[in-house]
Each structure stands twice: as structure tokens, then as C-alpha cells.
Design a protein around this motif. Structure first.
Motif, PDB file in Angstrom:
ATOM      1  N   ALA A   2       0.713  -1.307   0.104  1.00 16.22           N
ATOM      2  CA  ALA A   2       0.110   0.047  -0.045  1.00 16.22           C
ATOM      3  C   ALA A   2       0.814   1.206  -0.236  1.00 16.22           C
ATOM      4  O   ALA A   2       1.924   1.391   0.573  1.00 16.22           O
ATOM      5  CB  ALA A   2      -1.017  -0.076   1.342  1.00 16.22           C
ATOM      6  N   LYS A   3       0.421   2.209  -0.851  1.00 19.58           N
ATOM      7  CA  LYS A   3       1.087   3.567  -0.807  1.00 19.58           C
ATOM      8  C   LYS A   3       0.030   4.468  -0.185  1.00 19.58           C
ATOM      9  O   LYS A   3      -0.993   4.391  -0.143  1.00 19.58           O
ATOM     10  CB  LYS A   3       1.522   3.915  -2.432  1.00 19.58           C
ATOM     11  N   VAL A   4       1.002   5.650   0.145  1.00 17.89           N
ATOM     12  CA  VAL A   4       0.182   6.729   1.076  1.00 17.89           C
ATOM     13  C   VAL A   4       0.344   7.917   0.508  1.00 17.89           C
ATOM     14  O   VAL A   4       1.551   8.259   0.331  1.00 17.89           O
ATOM     15  CB  VAL A   4       0.336   6.625   2.554  1.00 17.89           C
ATOM     16  N   LEU A   5      -0.442   8.816   0.171  1.00 20.94           N
ATOM     17  CA  LEU A   5      -0.124   9.927  -0.297  1.00 20.94           C
ATOM     18  C   LEU A   5      -0.105  10.971   0.713  1.00 20.94           C
ATOM     19  O   LEU A   5      -0.759  11.145   1.844  1.00 20.94           O
ATOM     20  CB  LEU A   5      -1.496  10.809  -1.184  1.00 20.94           C
ATOM     21  N   VAL A   6       1.181  11.782   0.882  1.00 23.86           N
ATOM     22  CA  VAL A   6       1.378  12.760   1.719  1.00 23.86           C
ATOM     23  C   VAL A   6       1.021  14.001   1.376  1.00 23.86           C
ATOM     24  O   VAL A   6       1.567  14.583   0.441  1.00 23.86           O
ATOM     25  CB  VAL A   6       3.010  12.678   1.989  1.00 23.86           C
ATOM     26  N   LEU A   7       0.410  14.949   2.335  1.00 31.62           N
ATOM     27  CA  LEU A   7      -0.131  16.059   1.968  1.00 31.62           C
ATOM     28  C   LEU A   7       0.527  17.130   3.093  1.00 31.62           C
ATOM     29  O   LEU A   7       0.983  16.653   4.032  1.00 31.62           O
ATOM     30  CB  LEU A   7      -1.610  16.399   2.264  1.00 31.62           C
ATOM     31  N   GLU A  35      -7.066  10.083   5.405  1.00 34.71           N
ATOM     32  CA  GLU A  35      -8.092   8.864   4.825  1.00 34.71           C
ATOM     33  C   GLU A  35      -7.606   7.680   5.342  1.00 34.71           C
ATOM     34  O   GLU A  35      -6.280   7.546   5.340  1.00 34.71           O
ATOM     35  CB  GLU A  35      -8.060   9.182   3.275  1.00 34.71           C
ATOM     36  N   HIS A  36      -8.404   6.515   5.152  1.00 31.60           N
ATOM     37  CA  HIS A  36      -8.058   5.224   5.356  1.00 31.60           C
ATOM     38  C   HIS A  36      -8.829   4.267   4.635  1.00 31.60           C
ATOM     39  O   HIS A  36      -9.912   4.617   4.087  1.00 31.60           O
ATOM     40  CB  HIS A  36      -7.973   4.816   6.738  1.00 31.60           C
ATOM     41  N   ASN A  37      -8.461   3.111   4.217  1.00 30.45           N
ATOM     42  CA  ASN A  37      -8.950   2.131   3.313  1.00 30.45           C
ATOM     43  C   ASN A  37      -9.720   1.124   4.237  1.00 30.45           C
ATOM     44  O   ASN A  37     -10.541   0.264   3.556  1.00 30.45           O
ATOM     45  CB  ASN A  37      -7.974   1.600   2.439  1.00 30.45           C
ATOM     46  N   GLY A  38      -9.935   1.031   5.451  1.00 29.84           N
ATOM     47  CA  GLY A  38     -10.684   0.406   6.166  1.00 29.84           C
ATOM     48  C   GLY A  38      -9.913  -0.806   6.843  1.00 29.84           C
ATOM     49  O   GLY A  38     -10.569  -1.551   7.768  1.00 29.84           O
ATOM     50  N   LYS A  39      -8.714  -1.247   6.212  1.00 29.87           N
ATOM     51  CA  LYS A  39      -7.900  -2.198   6.783  1.00 29.87           C
ATOM     52  C   LYS A  39      -7.349  -1.789   8.097  1.00 29.87           C
ATOM     53  O   LYS A  39      -6.978  -0.588   8.155  1.00 29.87           O
ATOM     54  CB  LYS A  39      -6.843  -2.424   5.829  1.00 29.87           C
ATOM     55  N   MET A  40      -7.414  -2.760   9.030  1.00 30.17           N
ATOM     56  CA  MET A  40      -6.766  -2.185  10.241  1.00 30.17           C
ATOM     57  C   MET A  40      -5.333  -3.044  10.627  1.00 30.17           C
ATOM     58  O   MET A  40      -4.928  -3.970  10.039  1.00 30.17           O
ATOM     59  CB  MET A  40      -7.525  -2.755  11.235  1.00 30.17           C
ATOM     60  N   PRO A  43      -6.059  -3.082  16.413  1.00 34.68           N
ATOM     61  CA  PRO A  43      -7.296  -2.607  16.572  1.00 34.68           C
ATOM     62  C   PRO A  43      -7.276  -1.129  16.867  1.00 34.68           C
ATOM     63  O   PRO A  43      -6.492  -0.509  17.625  1.00 34.68           O
ATOM     64  CB  PRO A  43      -7.634  -3.432  17.906  1.00 34.68           C
ATOM     65  N   ASP A  44      -8.160  -0.179  16.437  1.00 33.89           N
ATOM     66  CA  ASP A  44      -8.385   0.944  16.371  1.00 33.89           C
ATOM     67  C   ASP A  44      -7.353   1.776  15.728  1.00 33.89           C
ATOM     68  O   ASP A  44      -6.891   2.968  16.188  1.00 33.89           O
ATOM     69  CB  ASP A  44      -8.479   1.579  18.066  1.00 33.89           C
ATOM     70  N   PHE A  45      -6.445   1.267  14.843  1.00 30.41           N
ATOM     71  CA  PHE A  45      -5.469   1.946  14.216  1.00 30.41           C
ATOM     72  C   PHE A  45      -5.683   1.567  12.633  1.00 30.41           C
ATOM     73  O   PHE A  45      -5.043   0.460  12.206  1.00 30.41           O
ATOM     74  CB  PHE A  45      -4.057   1.414  14.640  1.00 30.41           C
ATOM     75  N   PRO A  46      -6.573   2.204  11.955  1.00 30.55           N
ATOM     76  CA  PRO A  46      -6.797   1.867  10.582  1.00 30.55           C
ATOM     77  C   PRO A  46      -5.558   2.160   9.570  1.00 30.55           C
ATOM     78  O   PRO A  46      -4.705   2.907   9.860  1.00 30.55           O
ATOM     79  CB  PRO A  46      -7.732   2.595  10.013  1.00 30.55           C
ATOM     80  N   LEU A  47      -5.180   1.467   8.500  1.00 28.55           N
ATOM     81  CA  LEU A  47      -4.019   1.629   7.535  1.00 28.55           C
ATOM     82  C   LEU A  47      -4.115   3.001   6.806  1.00 28.55           C
ATOM     83  O   LEU A  47      -5.369   2.958   6.132  1.00 28.55           O
ATOM     84  CB  LEU A  47      -4.041   0.465   6.475  1.00 28.55           C
ATOM     85  N   HIS A 155      -6.482   3.764  -5.239  1.00 31.30           N
ATOM     86  CA  HIS A 155      -6.333   4.979  -4.438  1.00 31.30           C
ATOM     87  C   HIS A 155      -7.189   6.064  -4.975  1.00 31.30           C
ATOM     88  O   HIS A 155      -7.043   7.139  -5.203  1.00 31.30           O
ATOM     89  CB  HIS A 155      -4.953   5.197  -4.648  1.00 31.30           C
ATOM     90  N   GLN A 156      -8.564   5.668  -5.287  1.00 30.81           N
ATOM     91  CA  GLN A 156      -9.425   6.909  -5.726  1.00 30.81           C
ATOM     92  C   GLN A 156      -9.779   7.767  -4.630  1.00 30.81           C
ATOM     93  O   GLN A 156     -10.200   8.956  -5.033  1.00 30.81           O
ATOM     94  CB  GLN A 156     -10.746   6.311  -6.244  1.00 30.81           C
ATOM     95  N   GLU A 157      -9.493   7.782  -3.593  1.00 28.08           N
ATOM     96  CA  GLU A 157      -9.708   8.664  -2.388  1.00 28.08           C
ATOM     97  C   GLU A 157      -8.824   9.829  -2.684  1.00 28.08           C
ATOM     98  O   GLU A 157      -8.839  11.014  -1.881  1.00 28.08           O
ATOM     99  CB  GLU A 157      -9.776   8.189  -1.246  1.00 28.08           C
ATOM    100  N   TRP A 158      -7.599   9.549  -3.318  1.00 25.55           N
ATOM    101  CA  TRP A 158      -6.478  10.517  -3.501  1.00 25.55           C
ATOM    102  C   TRP A 158      -7.040  11.650  -4.517  1.00 25.55           C
ATOM    103  O   TRP A 158      -6.613  12.739  -4.366  1.00 25.55           O
ATOM    104  CB  TRP A 158      -5.426  10.027  -4.222  1.00 25.55           C
TER     105      TRP A 158
END
Length: 165
Positions: A2-7, A35-40, A43-47, A155-158
Motif C-alpha cells: 500500500a502507498k500513502v499520499l502525503v499532503l 483517509e484510510h481504506n478500512g484495513k486495520m 485494533p483502532d489503528f486503520p491503515l 487509491h481513488q480517495e486521492w
């Protein structure tokens, strides 16, 4: 992985990083998760998929080099006259070099061999071959990296953090 967009702190895109580096920035308190994709991860720390730095970073402007590869990528590896996608694409000067058309982002497009020969030494208007999309200079080098992920369907949320895509 998984890649993450940094703002930046101002919500403008800065970079794409690995999820591991993003998590380190979150744990150190240097960034917040947007934003997160729902994967954890725990517990209580989403990807995370988008993070924002808490302090503004100033980066020097880097111009995207005008290369064949970058033009093909900008034009989505398709002919800008007929839409053909294939291996035998060429580069075409919208305003021919013989008419003082330069080597610029705004004057070079991807074309199939057939359309390039048909257009010849004419402008698209003279050849009655309108461009599907006007050529333009990319906003930044990050543009190419981001569009690679968006075109693959991930990554459409980007999208909501990107201007002009």
C-alpha cells in the motif's frame, strides 16, 4: 504494498510514501491521518491512505523534463487524434517545426503513425484533425506518480486532493 499520499499542512500533495513510513510519521506526531481504506494494522489503528503533515514544508520547484516517456504518459499512451493505443506511437508537433513550432509541452502530442503521416506538415485545423485533449505542461513530477496509481484503479480517495486530474 500500500502507498500513502502525503499532503502538506495546507493540503497540497507533496509525495507518495510507503505505509510503513506513513505510520512512523503518525506515531511520531508529525502527521495526522486524513483517509484510510478500512484495513486495520492494529485494533483502532486503520491503515492510512492519505496523511497530512502538521507543519508546512517548503520544497523547491522541480520542472518535469520533456521526454518521450513523459509525453506518452501524459497522453495516456494513446493517439491524440484518433484514440489508438498500441506500441507504434510517435510524437507529433501540433504546429510543425517548419512553421516555428517548438519543442515544448504545449506543442508535442502522441500520435499513431497513420495520423502523423495524414497530418503531415499542417496544423490540426488545416488537416481537419482536432486534438482530443489540448496538450499542456504537467503541474509537477508528482503528477506522473499519482496518475499511475489512479489509472490502475486504486487509491481513488486521492482524487479530491489533486487539482487537474
Amino acid at each position: 504494498m500500500a502507498k500513502v499520499l502525503v499532503l502538506n499542512a495546507s493540503y497540497e500533495p507533496l509525495n507518495i510514501t510507503s505505509w510503513q513510513r506513513a505510520v512512523v510519521l503518525l506515531i511520531k506526531g508529525k502527521a495526522e491521518q486524513v483517509e484510510h481504506n478500512g484495513k486495520m494494522l492494529y485494533p483502532d489503528f486503520p491503515l492510512p491512505t492519505v496523511i497530512r503533515l502538521l507543519h508546512y514544508i517548503t520544497l523547491p520547484y522541480k520542472e518535469v523534463p520533456l521526454t518521450r516517456r513523459n509525453i506518452l504518459h501524459r497522453d495516456n499512451h494513446s493517439c491524440q487524434y484518433c484514440g489508438y493505443t498500441g506500441d507504434d506511437l510517435t510524437l507529433d508537433h501540433v504546429i510543425p517545426k517548419s512553421r516555428r513550432g517548438g519543442e515544448t509541452w504545449d506543442n508535442i502530442v502522441t500520435a499513431c503513425v497513420r495520423c502523423n503521416v495524414k497530418k503531415g506538415n499542417r496544423t490540426p485545423k488545416e488537416a481537419s484533425m482536432p486534438l482530443r485533449k489540448a496538450p499542456r505542461r504537467p503541474h509537477s513530477g508528482l503528477y506522473f506518480e499519482v496518475t499511475k496509481y489512479l489509472r490502475s484503479g486504486g487509491h481513488q480517495e486521492w482524487r479530491k486532493y489533486l487539482i487537474g486530474l
